[in-house]
Design a protein around this motif. Structure first.
Motif, PDB file in Angstrom:
ATOM      1  N   LEU A   1      -8.956   0.986   7.016  1.00 21.50           N
ATOM      2  CA  LEU A   1      -9.280   1.557   5.703  1.00 21.50           C
ATOM      3  C   LEU A   1      -8.681   0.743   4.554  1.00 21.50           C
ATOM      4  O   LEU A   1      -9.381   0.478   3.567  1.00 21.50           O
ATOM      5  N   PRO A   2      -7.418   0.308   4.643  1.00 22.29           N
ATOM      6  CA  PRO A   2      -6.915  -0.575   3.586  1.00 22.29           C
ATOM      7  C   PRO A   2      -7.669  -1.916   3.530  1.00 22.29           C
ATOM      8  O   PRO A   2      -7.954  -2.419   2.440  1.00 22.29           O
ATOM      9  N   ALA A   3      -8.024  -2.474   4.694  1.00 24.92           N
ATOM     10  CA  ALA A   3      -8.744  -3.752   4.709  1.00 24.92           C
ATOM     11  C   ALA A   3     -10.111  -3.619   4.040  1.00 24.92           C
ATOM     12  O   ALA A   3     -10.587  -4.567   3.405  1.00 24.92           O
ATOM     13  N   LEU A   4     -10.732  -2.449   4.165  1.00 24.92           N
ATOM     14  CA  LEU A   4     -12.032  -2.201   3.538  1.00 24.92           C
ATOM     15  C   LEU A   4     -11.901  -1.788   2.074  1.00 24.92           C
ATOM     16  O   LEU A   4     -12.903  -1.573   1.394  1.00 24.92           O
ATOM     17  N   GLY A   5     -10.672  -1.632   1.594  1.00 27.05           N
ATOM     18  CA  GLY A   5     -10.448  -1.241   0.206  1.00 27.05           C
ATOM     19  C   GLY A   5     -10.727   0.228  -0.061  1.00 27.05           C
ATOM     20  O   GLY A   5     -10.962   0.616  -1.206  1.00 27.05           O
ATOM     21  N   ILE A   6     -10.709   1.044   0.983  1.00 23.71           N
ATOM     22  CA  ILE A   6     -11.005   2.473   0.832  1.00 23.71           C
ATOM     23  C   ILE A   6      -9.742   3.271   0.537  1.00 23.71           C
ATOM     24  O   ILE A   6      -9.748   4.196  -0.259  1.00 23.71           O
ATOM     25  N   GLN A   7      -8.665   2.919   1.186  1.00 27.51           N
ATOM     26  CA  GLN A   7      -7.404   3.646   1.031  1.00 27.51           C
ATOM     27  C   GLN A   7      -6.267   2.628   0.974  1.00 27.51           C
ATOM     28  O   GLN A   7      -6.347   1.561   1.584  1.00 27.51           O
ATOM     29  N   ARG A   8      -5.221   2.986   0.234  1.00 32.07           N
ATOM     30  CA  ARG A   8      -4.046   2.110   0.176  1.00 32.07           C
ATOM     31  C   ARG A   8      -3.368   2.061   1.540  1.00 32.07           C
ATOM     32  O   ARG A   8      -3.451   3.020   2.305  1.00 32.07           O
ATOM     33  N   PRO A   9      -2.643   0.983   1.826  1.00 35.75           N
ATOM     34  CA  PRO A   9      -1.887   0.948   3.082  1.00 35.75           C
ATOM     35  C   PRO A   9      -0.750   1.969   3.032  1.00 35.75           C
ATOM     36  O   PRO A   9      -0.324   2.378   1.940  1.00 35.75           O
ATOM     37  N   PRO A  10      -0.264   2.401   4.179  1.00 32.80           N
ATOM     38  CA  PRO A  10       0.751   3.458   4.205  1.00 32.80           C
ATOM     39  C   PRO A  10       1.979   3.183   3.338  1.00 32.80           C
ATOM     40  O   PRO A  10       2.520   4.112   2.737  1.00 32.80           O
ATOM     41  N   TRP A  11       2.412   1.956   3.258  1.00 27.77           N
ATOM     42  CA  TRP A  11       3.614   1.651   2.481  1.00 27.77           C
ATOM     43  C   TRP A  11       3.384   1.757   0.979  1.00 27.77           C
ATOM     44  O   TRP A  11       4.333   1.707   0.212  1.00 27.77           O
ATOM     45  N   ARG A  12       2.133   1.985   0.544  1.00 25.33           N
ATOM     46  CA  ARG A  12       1.838   2.176  -0.870  1.00 25.33           C
ATOM     47  C   ARG A  12       1.340   3.588  -1.176  1.00 25.33           C
ATOM     48  O   ARG A  12       0.987   3.889  -2.310  1.00 25.33           O
ATOM     49  N   LEU A  13       1.313   4.444  -0.162  1.00 24.39           N
ATOM     50  CA  LEU A  13       0.907   5.842  -0.342  1.00 24.39           C
ATOM     51  C   LEU A  13       2.128   6.732  -0.522  1.00 24.39           C
ATOM     52  O   LEU A  13       3.252   6.335  -0.189  1.00 24.39           O
ATOM     53  N   ALA A  14       1.891   7.930  -0.983  1.00 23.98           N
ATOM     54  CA  ALA A  14       2.968   8.919  -1.065  1.00 23.98           C
ATOM     55  C   ALA A  14       3.503   9.159   0.347  1.00 23.98           C
ATOM     56  O   ALA A  14       2.727   9.306   1.293  1.00 23.98           O
ATOM     57  N   PRO A  15       4.826   9.180   0.520  1.00 24.21           N
ATOM     58  CA  PRO A  15       5.382   9.420   1.854  1.00 24.21           C
ATOM     59  C   PRO A  15       4.849  10.691   2.519  1.00 24.21           C
ATOM     60  O   PRO A  15       4.593  10.703   3.725  1.00 24.21           O
ATOM     61  N   ALA A  16       4.641  11.737   1.738  1.00 32.60           N
ATOM     62  CA  ALA A  16       4.116  12.986   2.317  1.00 32.60           C
ATOM     63  C   ALA A  16       2.750  12.756   2.945  1.00 32.60           C
ATOM     64  O   ALA A  16       2.458  13.283   4.029  1.00 32.60           O
ATOM     65  N   ALA A  17       1.901  11.978   2.291  1.00 33.24           N
ATOM     66  CA  ALA A  17       0.555  11.714   2.823  1.00 33.24           C
ATOM     67  C   ALA A  17       0.637  10.957   4.143  1.00 33.24           C
ATOM     68  O   ALA A  17      -0.107  11.243   5.083  1.00 33.24           O
ATOM     69  N   VAL A  18       1.540  10.004   4.221  1.00 35.80           N
ATOM     70  CA  VAL A  18       1.716   9.238   5.459  1.00 35.80           C
ATOM     71  C   VAL A  18       2.222  10.148   6.575  1.00 35.80           C
ATOM     72  O   VAL A  18       1.729  10.094   7.704  1.00 35.80           O
ATOM     73  N   VAL A  19       3.171  11.025   6.243  1.00 32.45           N
ATOM     74  CA  VAL A  19       3.744  11.921   7.253  1.00 32.45           C
ATOM     75  C   VAL A  19       2.683  12.884   7.784  1.00 32.45           C
ATOM     76  O   VAL A  19       2.506  13.006   8.993  1.00 32.45           O
ATOM     77  N   TRP A  20       1.968  13.594   6.910  1.00 31.10           N
ATOM     78  CA  TRP A  20       1.009  14.584   7.425  1.00 31.10           C
ATOM     79  C   TRP A  20      -0.170  13.908   8.104  1.00 31.10           C
ATOM     80  O   TRP A  20      -0.674  14.401   9.109  1.00 31.10           O
ATOM     81  N   GLU A  21      -0.636  12.781   7.582  1.00 26.76           N
ATOM     82  CA  GLU A  21      -1.803  12.113   8.181  1.00 26.76           C
ATOM     83  C   GLU A  21      -1.458  11.526   9.551  1.00 26.76           C
ATOM     84  O   GLU A  21      -2.206  11.689  10.508  1.00 26.76           O
ATOM     85  N   SER A  22      -0.325  10.852   9.648  1.00 22.19           N
ATOM     86  CA  SER A  22       0.051  10.294  10.945  1.00 22.19           C
ATOM     87  C   SER A  22       0.340  11.404  11.955  1.00 22.19           C
ATOM     88  O   SER A  22      -0.046  11.310  13.130  1.00 22.19           O
ATOM     89  N   THR A  23       0.962  12.474  11.501  1.00 18.35           N
ATOM     90  CA  THR A  23       1.235  13.605  12.393  1.00 18.35           C
ATOM     91  C   THR A  23      -0.065  14.273  12.847  1.00 18.35           C
ATOM     92  O   THR A  23      -0.198  14.660  14.009  1.00 18.35           O
TER      93      THR A  23
END
Length: 166
Positions: A126-148
């Protein structure tokens, strides 16, 4: 028969993932509150902005690129559901076949597969396609709930696969 079982496994796991995401989002945001700007990012707020999740954004961009204009919110949500469950069904077939052939695939009761799916989609494609930022540039909460939620998906794949085989 194996493909049908894989489809059932994938659809069931997708449904379980969808059911858990609002609660996972709520808990993650209480622990790691995002800013209002972070909540506007693609994929950051499925509860408040479901039309801004990656499948809906991809569908809209595709429609625009094909000259059909932007999709309505209702259209984006319908396409998002189809992508979500279609991708889940495909992953269910792939996982079921792979786990039957190579026992190591089911190591971790599907949790590792869930993390691998997250890594292969939200953390890279998704980051490579320019659809979503990579995890290190997203809100930590978004990374936590999405990965979980992807760990939940992986463990549901394995639990459902075992239940169907029993």
């Amino acid at each position: 028969m194996a493909q049908a079982q894989g489809i059932i496994v994938g659809l069931g796991a997708s449904w379980i993932k969808a059911l858990t995401e609002p609660r996972l989002q709520s808990v993650a945001e209480r622990i790691l509150p995002p800013s209002s700007a972070q909540k506007q990012e693609v994929g950051a707020d499925p509860t408040g902005r479901p039309e801004n999740m990656p499948p809906a954004v991809l569908a809209n961009r595709t429609a625009v690129a094909l000259g059909h204009g932007g999709l309505t919110v209702a259209q984006r949500l319908r396409v998002q559901e189809a992508i979500h469950y279609g991708f889940g069904a495909g992953l269910g077939v792939a996982y079921s076949v792979a786990a039957r052939r190579w026992r190591v695939v089911s190591r971790g009761r599907g949790a590792l597969v869930g993390l691998a799916i997250y890594a292969g989609t939200h953390a890279s494609a998704l980051p490579a396609l320019g659809i979503q930022r990579p995890p290190w540039r997203l809100a930590p909460a978004a990374v936590v709930w999405e990965s979980t939620s992807h760990v939940v998906f992986g463990t549901a794949l394995e639990a459902l696969r075992r239940a169907i085989q029993a």
